[in-house]
Design a protein around this motif. Structure first.
Motif, PDB file in Angstrom:
ATOM      1  N   UNK A 153     102.609  54.066  47.324  1.00  0.00           N
ATOM      2  CA  UNK A 153     101.593  53.528  48.590  1.00  0.00           C
ATOM      3  C   UNK A 153     100.977  52.451  48.328  1.00  0.00           C
ATOM      4  N   UNK A 154     100.377  52.283  46.939  1.00  0.00           N
ATOM      5  CA  UNK A 154      99.831  51.024  46.657  1.00  0.00           C
ATOM      6  C   UNK A 154     100.737  49.929  46.872  1.00  0.00           C
ATOM      7  N   UNK A 155     101.868  50.208  46.208  1.00  0.00           N
ATOM      8  CA  UNK A 155     102.936  48.851  46.228  1.00  0.00           C
ATOM      9  C   UNK A 155     103.404  48.640  47.618  1.00  0.00           C
ATOM     10  N   UNK A 156     103.823  49.433  48.396  1.00  0.00           N
ATOM     11  CA  UNK A 156     104.213  49.476  49.797  1.00  0.00           C
ATOM     12  C   UNK A 156     103.068  48.783  50.607  1.00  0.00           C
ATOM     13  N   UNK A 157     101.777  49.027  50.518  1.00  0.00           N
ATOM     14  CA  UNK A 157     100.712  48.756  51.196  1.00  0.00           C
ATOM     15  C   UNK A 157     100.628  47.037  51.021  1.00  0.00           C
ATOM     16  N   UNK A 158     100.627  46.904  49.723  1.00  0.00           N
ATOM     17  CA  UNK A 158     100.449  45.199  49.142  1.00  0.00           C
ATOM     18  C   UNK A 158     101.624  44.278  49.827  1.00  0.00           C
ATOM     19  N   UNK A 159     102.686  44.792  49.657  1.00  0.00           N
ATOM     20  CA  UNK A 159     103.720  44.267  50.322  1.00  0.00           C
ATOM     21  C   UNK A 159     103.835  44.008  51.731  1.00  0.00           C
ATOM     22  N   UNK A 160     103.131  45.071  52.496  1.00  0.00           N
ATOM     23  CA  UNK A 160     103.139  44.885  53.884  1.00  0.00           C
ATOM     24  C   UNK A 160     101.820  43.887  54.268  1.00  0.00           C
ATOM     25  N   UNK A 161     100.886  43.944  53.355  1.00  0.00           N
ATOM     26  CA  UNK A 161      99.672  43.110  53.388  1.00  0.00           C
ATOM     27  C   UNK A 161     100.160  41.623  53.360  1.00  0.00           C
ATOM     28  N   UNK A 162     101.409  41.444  52.691  1.00  0.00           N
ATOM     29  CA  UNK A 162     101.581  40.027  51.991  1.00  0.00           C
ATOM     30  C   UNK A 162     101.129  40.008  50.792  1.00  0.00           C
ATOM     31  N   UNK A 163     102.144  39.880  49.824  1.00  0.00           N
ATOM     32  CA  UNK A 163     101.607  40.193  48.312  1.00  0.00           C
ATOM     33  C   UNK A 163     101.065  38.863  47.682  1.00  0.00           C
ATOM     34  N   UNK A 164     100.005  38.842  47.604  1.00  0.00           N
ATOM     35  CA  UNK A 164      98.996  37.645  47.175  1.00  0.00           C
ATOM     36  C   UNK A 164      98.117  38.334  46.365  1.00  0.00           C
ATOM     37  N   UNK A 165      97.599  37.304  45.337  1.00  0.00           N
ATOM     38  CA  UNK A 165      96.779  38.029  44.475  1.00  0.00           C
ATOM     39  C   UNK A 165      95.323  38.178  45.151  1.00  0.00           C
ATOM     40  N   UNK A 166      95.063  37.443  45.981  1.00  0.00           N
ATOM     41  CA  UNK A 166      93.669  37.642  46.809  1.00  0.00           C
ATOM     42  C   UNK A 166      93.898  39.238  47.575  1.00  0.00           C
ATOM     43  N   UNK A 167      94.925  39.363  48.240  1.00  0.00           N
ATOM     44  CA  UNK A 167      95.303  40.669  48.874  1.00  0.00           C
ATOM     45  C   UNK A 167      95.141  41.698  47.930  1.00  0.00           C
ATOM     46  N   UNK A 168      95.601  41.481  46.625  1.00  0.00           N
ATOM     47  CA  UNK A 168      95.772  42.500  45.598  1.00  0.00           C
ATOM     48  C   UNK A 168      94.341  43.148  45.257  1.00  0.00           C
TER      49      UNK A 168
END
Length: 470
Positions: free
Chosen positions: A316-331
């Motif tokens: 879920x963590x991986x899928x959510x970050x990809x959906x958010x747009x995988x940037x360091x800030x979003x991470x």
């Protein structure tokens, strides 16, 4: 060797991920196996009436005390922590894909030696060699996945890779329990047999280039790869003395560059706090659950919750970050939010006297906490230059073990000895998750920059296109 090389065109990105996931699963199956009752066994003992038991498993056959048994369980960490930075440095002069093959070969032989061990020292040394073999894979697998994953699924692919950690432990417990009935040595022989094809593949497969390390002979219709032994124009041949004094100086400089990066430091510091809590949970959780809630099968309850939450939370963590747009800030936003929310649920769970309320809240908390696994690795890969990614992961591995799960178990035990109240002890331990969230929250305000497209060599071209063909 060139005559029997397997073309890298067979190794599509999806197959690469599948192969690395199976290897990672086998690594953690081994960790679960050696901790299982079937393989680890129990001590020799004598009752008050004078009836003696010969014990079982490794502990019984070698007549180990609990300290020696603990050394065997953690001996692999010595090899892993010492050799991880070395393998990361060697990747600059030896093809990284070949290094993975070398590491898997060492792992396979060392696991077989565990099956042939005859006393405490023989199996302890074998376990150290297992750690050395695993070190190359730990440092290099994630960068290969990062290079070849689809741009919009990179974190999800990392999550699939790290999902093998909790599931591997669970399978290892079951595998060890079943095989232990036949003989504990067979567990190691079968593990070596299962890993052997992958070790061989690491040498037969035409070696793949890792972005940021070596010039690659590219072709519009072929994968970006090269053979270590080919004399292609522009490909530097590695020196026969791969780890000379100059290499050590370069390694120390690289370590300094990585550790001085503020984004990397904050990310790893948060991961150390996270691992501190999870390490203590895994070791003391069943005992705390039994004493607080009088669980009949505390081992199975905590094990089941951890596996289920670990698998689904990591994905879920991986899928959510990809959906958010995988940037360091979003991470960092995801890390701080998931850690803080998870801390609230985990802390609250220990405040209730009802077992069922505890399990419900604790499960939600662990699900949120495990969602941080893939984003943490994503930041390690993205906050440094491409050529420093293996070293970044290697240093992170060293830090989270040396300052995280290794000291957490004895420190929590010391705390419990002092206050003699498991509920209070677990609440104090869980409070560290709030510190974890605060540390990762700092990363949001550092204005982190993605350095994955920085070229470290003039002839190395960075690209978001997967290095392998679909």
């Amino acid at each position: 060797m060139a005559g029997v090389q397997v073309s890298s065109s067979w190794l599509t990105p999806q197959r690469l991920l599948a192969v690395f996931c199976v290897i990672n699963l086998l690594n953690y199956i081994d960790r679960g196996t050696i901790a299982s009752n079937g393989v680890n066994g129990k001590q020799r003992s004598c009752s008050e009436s004078g009836v003696c038991s010969s014990g079982s498993g490794i502990q019984g056959e070698f007549n180990l005390n609990n300290f020696e048994d603990g050394v065997i369980s953690s001996a692999f960490l010595v090899g892993l922590l010492v050799s991880s930075p070395v393998f990361a440095s060697l990747a600059k002069s030896i093809n990284p894909f070949r290094l993975v093959g070398v590491g898997l070969s060492i792992w396979t032989v060392a696991i077989a030696f565990c099956g042939f061990s005859f006393n405490f020292w023989s199996i302890a040394i074998s376990r150290m060699l297992v750690g050395i073999g695993e070190a190359s894979f730990v440092s290099l697998a994630a960068p290969f996945i990062d290079d070849n994953a689809p741009t919009d699924q990179r974190v999800a692919w990392l999550a699939a890779f790290y999902m093998c950690i909790p599931s591997g432990y669970a399978v290892g417990y079951i595998f060890g329990g079943l095989i232990g009935q036949v003989g504990w040595r067979w567990a190691f022989f079968l593990e070596a047999l299962m890993m052997l094809p992958f070790a061989i593949l690491g040498f037969l497969m035409k070696p793949l280039a890792l972005r940021g390390f070596s010039p690659v002979v590219s072709d519009s219709s072929t994968a970006m790869d090269y053979s270590l032994n080919q004399d292609n124009e522009g490909l530097p041949k590695p020196s026969s003395n791969h780890f000379r004094r100059t290499d050590l100086i370069v390694l120390m400089k690289d370590i300094k560059d990585v550790l001085h990066d503020r984004v990397y430091f904050v990310n790893v510091l948060g991961n150390v706090c996270y691992t501190f809590v999870l390490g203590a949970y895994s070791y003391w959780g069943p005992k705390a659950g039994y004493n607080i809630y009088h669980m009949v099968n505390a081992d199975y309850v905590f094990g089941g919750v951890t596996v289920i939450c670990g698998v689904f939370g990591t994905l879920a963590g991986g899928l959510v970050l990809d959906r958010m747009d995988s940037t360091i800030l979003n991470a960092f936003k995801l890390l701080s939010g998931a850690a803080f929310s998870g801390a609230i649920f985990c802390f609250s769970s220990f405040c209730f006297k009802s077992l069922y309320i505890f399990l419900a809240l604790f499960s939600i908390g662990e699900l949120l906490v495990f969602a941080t696994q893939a984003p943490v690795s994503f930041i390690c890969l993205r906050c440094v230059k491409p050529s420093l990614r293996p070293l970044s992961l290697a240093l992170s591995t060293v830090c989270i073990h040396v300052f995280g799960d290794v000291p957490s178990s004895p420190l929590v035990g010391l705390l419990q000895d002092h206050i003699n109240n498991w509920r209070t002890t677990t609440l104090i331990l869980t409070s560290v998750l709030f510190v974890t969230a605060a540390v990762w929250c700092i990363g949001v305000f550092l204005h982190p920059t993605d350095r994955s497209n920085e070229d470290t060599e003039p002839d190395v071209k960075s690209s978001s296109i997967p290095l392998l063909e679909e």
